[in-house]
Design a protein around this motif. Structure first.
Motif, PDB file in Angstrom:
ATOM      1  N   MET A 181      21.023 -13.350  38.981  1.00 48.33           N
ATOM      2  CA  MET A 181      21.521 -14.638  39.137  1.00 48.33           C
ATOM      3  C   MET A 181      20.881 -15.312  40.416  1.00 48.33           C
ATOM      4  O   MET A 181      20.392 -16.544  40.570  1.00 48.33           O
ATOM      5  CB  MET A 181      23.062 -14.615  39.484  1.00 48.33           C
ATOM      6  CG  MET A 181      23.820 -15.959  40.015  1.00 48.33           C
ATOM      7  SD  MET A 181      23.707 -16.204  41.678  1.00 48.33           S
ATOM      8  CE  MET A 181      24.826 -14.979  42.296  1.00 48.33           C
ATOM      9  N   LEU A 182      20.747 -14.356  41.447  1.00 46.19           N
ATOM     10  CA  LEU A 182      19.723 -14.915  42.701  1.00 46.19           C
ATOM     11  C   LEU A 182      18.482 -15.137  42.369  1.00 46.19           C
ATOM     12  O   LEU A 182      17.794 -16.223  43.027  1.00 46.19           O
ATOM     13  CB  LEU A 182      20.042 -13.671  43.800  1.00 46.19           C
ATOM     14  CG  LEU A 182      21.174 -13.722  44.574  1.00 46.19           C
ATOM     15  CD1 LEU A 182      21.290 -12.215  45.328  1.00 46.19           C
ATOM     16  CD2 LEU A 182      21.577 -14.938  45.298  1.00 46.19           C
ATOM     17  N   ARG A 183      17.819 -14.503  41.702  1.00 45.34           N
ATOM     18  CA  ARG A 183      16.589 -14.859  41.302  1.00 45.34           C
ATOM     19  C   ARG A 183      16.313 -16.244  40.550  1.00 45.34           C
ATOM     20  O   ARG A 183      15.376 -17.087  40.656  1.00 45.34           O
ATOM     21  CB  ARG A 183      15.934 -13.772  40.184  1.00 45.34           C
ATOM     22  CG  ARG A 183      15.443 -12.544  40.945  1.00 45.34           C
ATOM     23  CD  ARG A 183      14.492 -11.698  40.274  1.00 45.34           C
ATOM     24  NE  ARG A 183      15.228 -11.282  38.822  1.00 45.34           N
ATOM     25  CZ  ARG A 183      15.967 -10.115  38.857  1.00 45.34           C
ATOM     26  NH1 ARG A 183      16.141  -9.482  39.700  1.00 45.34           N
ATOM     27  NH2 ARG A 183      16.641  -9.815  37.633  1.00 45.34           N
ATOM     28  N   HIS A 184      17.324 -16.447  39.554  1.00 44.98           N
ATOM     29  CA  HIS A 184      17.383 -17.559  38.954  1.00 44.98           C
ATOM     30  C   HIS A 184      17.731 -18.868  39.921  1.00 44.98           C
ATOM     31  O   HIS A 184      17.314 -19.879  39.906  1.00 44.98           O
ATOM     32  CB  HIS A 184      18.888 -17.569  37.941  1.00 44.98           C
ATOM     33  CG  HIS A 184      18.558 -18.664  36.815  1.00 44.98           C
ATOM     34  ND1 HIS A 184      19.485 -18.622  35.722  1.00 44.98           N
ATOM     35  CD2 HIS A 184      17.991 -19.798  36.628  1.00 44.98           C
ATOM     36  CE1 HIS A 184      19.163 -19.436  35.052  1.00 44.98           C
ATOM     37  NE2 HIS A 184      18.324 -20.264  35.553  1.00 44.98           N
ATOM     38  N   TRP A 185      18.520 -18.543  40.912  1.00 46.53           N
ATOM     39  CA  TRP A 185      18.871 -19.543  41.909  1.00 46.53           C
ATOM     40  C   TRP A 185      17.604 -19.741  42.716  1.00 46.53           C
ATOM     41  O   TRP A 185      17.441 -21.222  43.102  1.00 46.53           O
ATOM     42  CB  TRP A 185      20.190 -19.346  42.848  1.00 46.53           C
ATOM     43  CG  TRP A 185      21.366 -19.654  42.280  1.00 46.53           C
ATOM     44  CD1 TRP A 185      21.975 -19.511  41.181  1.00 46.53           C
ATOM     45  CD2 TRP A 185      22.239 -20.710  43.086  1.00 46.53           C
ATOM     46  NE1 TRP A 185      23.338 -20.124  41.020  1.00 46.53           N
ATOM     47  CE2 TRP A 185      23.296 -20.912  42.146  1.00 46.53           C
ATOM     48  CE3 TRP A 185      22.001 -21.304  44.208  1.00 46.53           C
ATOM     49  CZ2 TRP A 185      24.284 -22.032  42.455  1.00 46.53           C
ATOM     50  CZ3 TRP A 185      22.914 -22.605  44.448  1.00 46.53           C
ATOM     51  CH2 TRP A 185      24.075 -22.570  43.705  1.00 46.53           C
ATOM     52  N   GLU A 186      17.064 -18.702  43.151  1.00 49.69           N
ATOM     53  CA  GLU A 186      15.600 -19.007  43.777  1.00 49.69           C
ATOM     54  C   GLU A 186      14.752 -19.930  43.071  1.00 49.69           C
ATOM     55  O   GLU A 186      14.257 -20.841  43.798  1.00 49.69           O
ATOM     56  CB  GLU A 186      14.986 -17.549  44.293  1.00 49.69           C
ATOM     57  CG  GLU A 186      13.900 -17.675  45.174  1.00 49.69           C
ATOM     58  CD  GLU A 186      13.133 -16.307  45.384  1.00 49.69           C
ATOM     59  OE1 GLU A 186      12.486 -16.297  46.425  1.00 49.69           O
ATOM     60  OE2 GLU A 186      13.563 -15.333  44.706  1.00 49.69           O
ATOM     61  N   LYS A 229      20.438 -23.327  36.138  1.00 48.80           N
ATOM     62  CA  LYS A 229      19.655 -23.928  35.083  1.00 48.80           C
ATOM     63  C   LYS A 229      19.722 -25.685  35.091  1.00 48.80           C
ATOM     64  O   LYS A 229      18.894 -26.226  34.718  1.00 48.80           O
ATOM     65  CB  LYS A 229      20.362 -23.274  33.570  1.00 48.80           C
ATOM     66  CG  LYS A 229      19.785 -23.751  32.384  1.00 48.80           C
ATOM     67  CD  LYS A 229      20.262 -23.339  31.149  1.00 48.80           C
ATOM     68  CE  LYS A 229      19.453 -23.683  29.889  1.00 48.80           C
ATOM     69  NZ  LYS A 229      20.145 -23.507  28.733  1.00 48.80           N
ATOM     70  N   ALA A 230      20.929 -26.044  35.098  1.00 47.94           N
ATOM     71  CA  ALA A 230      21.020 -27.451  35.478  1.00 47.94           C
ATOM     72  C   ALA A 230      20.307 -27.947  36.539  1.00 47.94           C
ATOM     73  O   ALA A 230      19.664 -29.138  36.171  1.00 47.94           O
ATOM     74  CB  ALA A 230      22.626 -27.849  35.530  1.00 47.94           C
ATOM     75  N   MET A 231      20.122 -27.542  37.594  1.00 48.60           N
ATOM     76  CA  MET A 231      19.364 -28.062  38.604  1.00 48.60           C
ATOM     77  C   MET A 231      18.088 -27.772  38.353  1.00 48.60           C
ATOM     78  O   MET A 231      17.388 -29.125  38.499  1.00 48.60           O
ATOM     79  CB  MET A 231      19.941 -26.985  40.069  1.00 48.60           C
ATOM     80  CG  MET A 231      20.959 -27.261  40.711  1.00 48.60           C
ATOM     81  SD  MET A 231      21.131 -26.494  42.297  1.00 48.60           S
ATOM     82  CE  MET A 231      20.932 -24.686  41.875  1.00 48.60           C
ATOM     83  N   ALA A 232      17.368 -26.745  37.736  1.00 46.74           N
ATOM     84  CA  ALA A 232      16.210 -26.849  37.279  1.00 46.74           C
ATOM     85  C   ALA A 232      15.739 -27.839  36.302  1.00 46.74           C
ATOM     86  O   ALA A 232      14.564 -28.544  36.437  1.00 46.74           O
ATOM     87  CB  ALA A 232      15.919 -25.591  36.864  1.00 46.74           C
TER      88      ALA A 232
END
Length: 240
Positions: A181-186, A229-232
């Motif tokens: 999850m943290l990698r996704h957030w990064e 995902k929505a932010m990206a």
């Protein structure tokens, strides 16, 4: 956990009934009388009246001839005393002693002496501990039923109380799920320009510590990854 309240030579029928009521209020129902003054004390009108609805405890209660019979099956025995006895067991307040006893899982018996003269030395000596209820030094006289209520309450608290019905906790996400999850957030934070990959400083380690403290569940990890995902995707659409 097996819990028994033992009244040694009780002399007042009303106190037996009040004892049954005190036990039921705290969720206990094992009451044993040793050599009560009346053979029919459990059925006497005064007993039933003072039980105030705890007649099921009275029906289950029994009278025996000896303390040995009353303690059958119990592995930890507590006397209740006003003053410590020479050569007797160590004396504690209920709160300081009962917590550790509850953690050990003993079958516990609480002994209460006659209203007329309290507990005899020979009965105290056979106990593992003596419990002394903290009372005013100016007036320390407790009615038998009141003492039983205090001990029953303290024991119930030591056992964890009643509380609200327990609800199964959702499983906490494992370390691999948090790391993913943290990698996704990064990636998402870089995409929206919040994180500069050339100068990340301590943002990700701090987020890691924060989520470790929070102990998110597996479902919460899914939500957080959905936010990332929505932010990206929003950042991608915003690009010219």
């Amino acid at each position: 956990m097996a819990t028994r309240f033992v009244l040694i030579q009780p002399s007042h029928a009303g106190n037996v009934g009040a004892a049954a009521r005190a036990l039921k209020v705290m969720g206990f129902d094992d009451l044993v009388l040793v050599q009560p003054r009346w053979d029919d004390v459990l059925e006497r009108d005064e007993t039933v009246e003072r039980a105030s609805g705890a007649v099921d405890v009275l029906r289950k209660a029994r009278a025996v001839d000896t303390l040995e019979e009353a303690l059958d099956g119990m592995t930890h025995v507590c006397a209740t005393v006003m003053t410590p006895r020479d050569f007797g067991p160590p004396t504690y307040t209920p709160r300081e002693h009962l917590g550790p006893v509850a953690a050990q899982g003993h079958g516990v018996a609480f002994l209460f002496g006659s209203e007329r003269y309290g507990m005899r030395n020979e009965d105290v000596y056979r106990c593992h501990a003596a419990l002394r209820i903290p009372v005013s030094p100016d007036y320390g006289s407790l009615n038998l039923a009141a003492a039983i209520q205090v001990i029953a309450y303290e024991w119930r608290i030591a056992l964890g109380g009643f509380g609200a019905p327990s609800v199964a906790a959702a499983p906490v996400a494992d370390a691999a799920a948090v790391a993913g999850m943290l990698r996704h957030w990064e990636e998402a934070l870089v995409a929206i320009g919040f994180l500069d990959p050339a100068a990340p400083k301590k943002l990700m380690p701090r987020l890691n510590q924060m989520f470790n403290r929070a102990q998110p569940t597996t479902e919460e990890i899914h939500i957080l990854r959905g936010v990332a995902k929505a932010m990206a995707e929003a950042a991608k659409k915003a690009k010219p």
